[in-house]
Design an enzyme around this catalytic site. Structure first.
Site, PDB file in Angstrom:
ATOM      1  N   SER A  54      59.707 -83.882 -20.045  1.00  0.00           N
ATOM      2  CA  SER A  54      59.313 -83.051 -18.898  1.00  0.00           C
ATOM      3  C   SER A  54      58.155 -83.741 -18.184  1.00  0.00           C
ATOM      4  CB  SER A  54      58.847 -81.687 -19.412  1.00  0.00           C
ATOM      5  OG  SER A  54      58.254 -80.931 -18.391  1.00  0.00           O
ATOM      6  N   TYR A  92      54.205 -75.746 -25.053  1.00  0.00           N
ATOM      7  CA  TYR A  92      55.263 -76.517 -24.390  1.00  0.00           C
ATOM      8  C   TYR A  92      54.808 -77.958 -24.161  1.00  0.00           C
ATOM      9  CZ  TYR A  92      58.957 -77.579 -20.953  1.00  0.00           C
ATOM     10  OH  TYR A  92      60.021 -78.139 -20.280  1.00  0.00           O
TER      11      TYR A  92
HETATM   12  N1  LIG Z   1      64.135 -76.463 -15.515  1.00  0.00           N
HETATM   13  C1  LIG Z   1      62.990 -77.128 -15.425  1.00  0.00           C
HETATM   14  O1  LIG Z   1      62.199 -76.960 -14.496  1.00  0.00           O
HETATM   15  C2  LIG Z   1      62.652 -78.168 -16.452  1.00  0.00           C
HETATM   16  C3  LIG Z   1      61.627 -79.095 -16.180  1.00  0.00           C
HETATM   17  C4  LIG Z   1      61.318 -80.069 -17.111  1.00  0.00           C
HETATM   18  C5  LIG Z   1      62.036 -80.133 -18.300  1.00  0.00           C
HETATM   19  N2  LIG Z   1      63.014 -79.230 -18.547  1.00  0.00           N
HETATM   20  C6  LIG Z   1      63.746 -79.343 -19.819  1.00  0.00           C
HETATM   21  O2  LIG Z   1      65.122 -79.451 -19.544  1.00  0.00           O
HETATM   22  C7  LIG Z   1      65.855 -79.032 -20.695  1.00  0.00           C
HETATM   23  C8  LIG Z   1      67.002 -78.138 -20.247  1.00  0.00           C
HETATM   24  O3  LIG Z   1      66.479 -76.935 -19.747  1.00  0.00           O
HETATM   25  P1  LIG Z   1      67.124 -76.213 -18.492  1.00  0.00           P
HETATM   26  O4  LIG Z   1      66.202 -76.380 -17.365  1.00  0.00           O
HETATM   27  O5  LIG Z   1      68.547 -76.626 -18.322  1.00  0.00           O
HETATM   28  O6  LIG Z   1      67.010 -74.672 -18.932  1.00  0.00           O
HETATM   29  P2  LIG Z   1      68.127 -73.725 -19.532  1.00  0.00           P
HETATM   30  O7  LIG Z   1      67.372 -72.558 -20.060  1.00  0.00           O
HETATM   31  O8  LIG Z   1      69.185 -73.487 -18.536  1.00  0.00           O
HETATM   32  O9  LIG Z   1      68.759 -74.568 -20.724  1.00  0.00           O
HETATM   33  C9  LIG Z   1      68.175 -74.665 -21.994  1.00  0.00           C
HETATM   34  C10 LIG Z   1      69.266 -74.449 -23.027  1.00  0.00           C
HETATM   35  O10 LIG Z   1      68.714 -74.626 -24.336  1.00  0.00           O
HETATM   36  C11 LIG Z   1      69.289 -73.644 -25.157  1.00  0.00           C
HETATM   37  N3  LIG Z   1      68.467 -73.362 -26.325  1.00  0.00           N
HETATM   38  C12 LIG Z   1      67.246 -72.777 -26.329  1.00  0.00           C
HETATM   39  N4  LIG Z   1      66.849 -72.592 -27.602  1.00  0.00           N
HETATM   40  C13 LIG Z   1      67.828 -73.064 -28.405  1.00  0.00           C
HETATM   41  C14 LIG Z   1      67.996 -73.131 -29.808  1.00  0.00           C
HETATM   42  N5  LIG Z   1      67.091 -72.631 -30.657  1.00  0.00           N
HETATM   43  N6  LIG Z   1      69.114 -73.695 -30.309  1.00  0.00           N
HETATM   44  C15 LIG Z   1      70.070 -74.164 -29.452  1.00  0.00           C
HETATM   45  N7  LIG Z   1      69.969 -74.118 -28.122  1.00  0.00           N
HETATM   46  C16 LIG Z   1      68.855 -73.564 -27.599  1.00  0.00           C
HETATM   47  C17 LIG Z   1      69.385 -72.410 -24.257  1.00  0.00           C
HETATM   48  O11 LIG Z   1      70.273 -71.429 -24.759  1.00  0.00           O
HETATM   49  C18 LIG Z   1      69.838 -73.022 -22.951  1.00  0.00           C
HETATM   50  O12 LIG Z   1      71.242 -73.049 -22.828  1.00  0.00           O
HETATM   51  C19 LIG Z   1      64.834 -78.348 -21.618  1.00  0.00           C
HETATM   52  O13 LIG Z   1      64.502 -79.239 -22.671  1.00  0.00           O
HETATM   53  C20 LIG Z   1      63.640 -78.126 -20.713  1.00  0.00           C
HETATM   54  O14 LIG Z   1      62.417 -78.094 -21.429  1.00  0.00           O
HETATM   55  C21 LIG Z   1      63.346 -78.262 -17.658  1.00  0.00           C
END
Ligand SMILES: NC(=O)c1ccc[n+]([C@@H]2O[C@H](COP(=O)([O-])OP(=O)(O)OC[C@H]3O[C@@H](n4cnc5c(N)ncnc54)[C@H](O)[C@@H]3O)[C@@H](O)[C@H]2O)c1
Length: 260
Positions: free
Chosen positions: A151, A164
């Site tokens: 991130s 986080y």
């Molecule tokens: N969306 C943003 O702004 C952003 C920015 C930087 C990094 N990220 C990172 O991107 C990645 C994807 O996130 P996203 O934005 O698609 O959000 P999202 O919430 O759509 O996807 C995250 C997924 O992880 C799954 N998950 C959570 N806990 C879990 C567990 N214990 N076991 C199995 N699966 C689990 C959730 O069910 C979900 O489907 C994450 O690692 C997040 O930290 C997101």
């Protein structure tokens, strides 16, 4: 020989994608399938995972899925074993699953802190541990690949996100440490560091009680969000032969949030 960045073909290869029920994980699954990969998809969200499988049907790729809570080492080892049972090989591990709890540090429940570290940091470690012997056996050009999703919070401090940030800075360090350990072996270990993307993690964002909104502004930067699709393209780049020159890299795609 195919020029670098050109050969995204993953036909005959198998990728395990965590967090595949929504957002970036789902988009990554769709992009990997378009590149020809067969998939083992994992998430704790059963309904979302089933939707992803439906969306993949027209691609003609073989996609299996498994509902699992990756917060324990046992679950991480099991999902890798199940992917191997299904396909007999593993060429790429994409650690996309993640979560965030915003909280005043002094009041954050211990359980939220521990779950953040378990899912965002420990799961990629234990999944990698289980996957590495199989990734080393991959015949993919450039070797088997691990792609971790860190991130912009791997580079800066974000208010109300101490857990986080700890998990994502840790994941960045882990990516580089593993890359050093495997300098001499045929495996590539890299990361992508997205800025804000419109996914469930953002739309479910709950600001902590009595928070200072000026401090929260740091999360959004000055140029808005980045596209989920663009970040997924970077993951495919790193997972596929097109990324054969990358090892120990973390590619930032954050619309300038970490520029200064
Ligand atoms: N969306 C943003 O702004 C952003 C920015 C930087 C990094 N990220 C990172 O991107 C990645 C994807 O996130 P996203 O934005 O698609 O959000 P999202 O919430 O759509 O996807 C995250 C997924 O992880 C799954 N998950 C959570 N806990 C879990 C567990 N214990 N076991 C199995 N699966 C689990 C959730 O069910 C979900 O489907 C994450 O690692 C997040 O930290 C997101």
């Amino acid at each position: 020989m195919t020029a670098i960045f050109k050969n995204h073909d993953m036909t005959g290869k198998v990728a395990l994608v965590t967090g595949a029920a929504s957002g970036l994980g789902r988009m990554t699954a769709l992009k990997l399938a378009a590149a020809g990969a067969d998939l083992w998809l994992v998430d704790v969200n059963a309904d979302g995972l089933a939707e992803t499988i439906e969306l993949l049907a027209p691609t003609g790729r073989t996609a299996g899925s498994e509902v699992a809570d990756l917060s324990s080492p046992e679950a991480c080892h099991a999902v890798v074993a199940h992917a191997l049972e299904k396909f007999g090989r593993l060429d790429a591990l994409c650690n996309v699953a993640g979560l965030i709890y915003l909280a005043n540090t002094a009041q954050m429940p211990q359980g939220q802190y521990e779950r953040t570290i378990d899912v965002n940091l420990n799961a990629p470690f234990f999944l990698s541990q289980a996957a590495i012997p199989h990734l080393l056996a991959s015949d993919a050009e450039g070797g088997g690949a691990i792609v971790n999703v860190t991130s912009c919070a791997s580079y800066i401090g974000e208010a109300y996100a101490a857990a986080y940030c700890a998990s994502k800075w840790g994941l960045l360090g882990m990516t580089k440490a593993m890359a050093m350990e495997f300098q001499k072996q045929p495996i590539r270990i890299n990361a992508v560091a997205p800025g804000g993307m419109i996914t469930n993690i953002i739309t479910n964002f709950a600001p902590p009680e009595n928070c200072d909104f000026e401090l929260l502004k740091r999360f959004s930067g000055m140029r808005g969000q980045v596209e989920v699709e663009d970040v997924a393209d970077l993951i495919v780049l790193l997972a596929s032969p097109a990324g054969r020159g990358f090892h120990g890299s973390c590619l930032s795609l954050d619309a300038g949030i970490t520029a200064g």
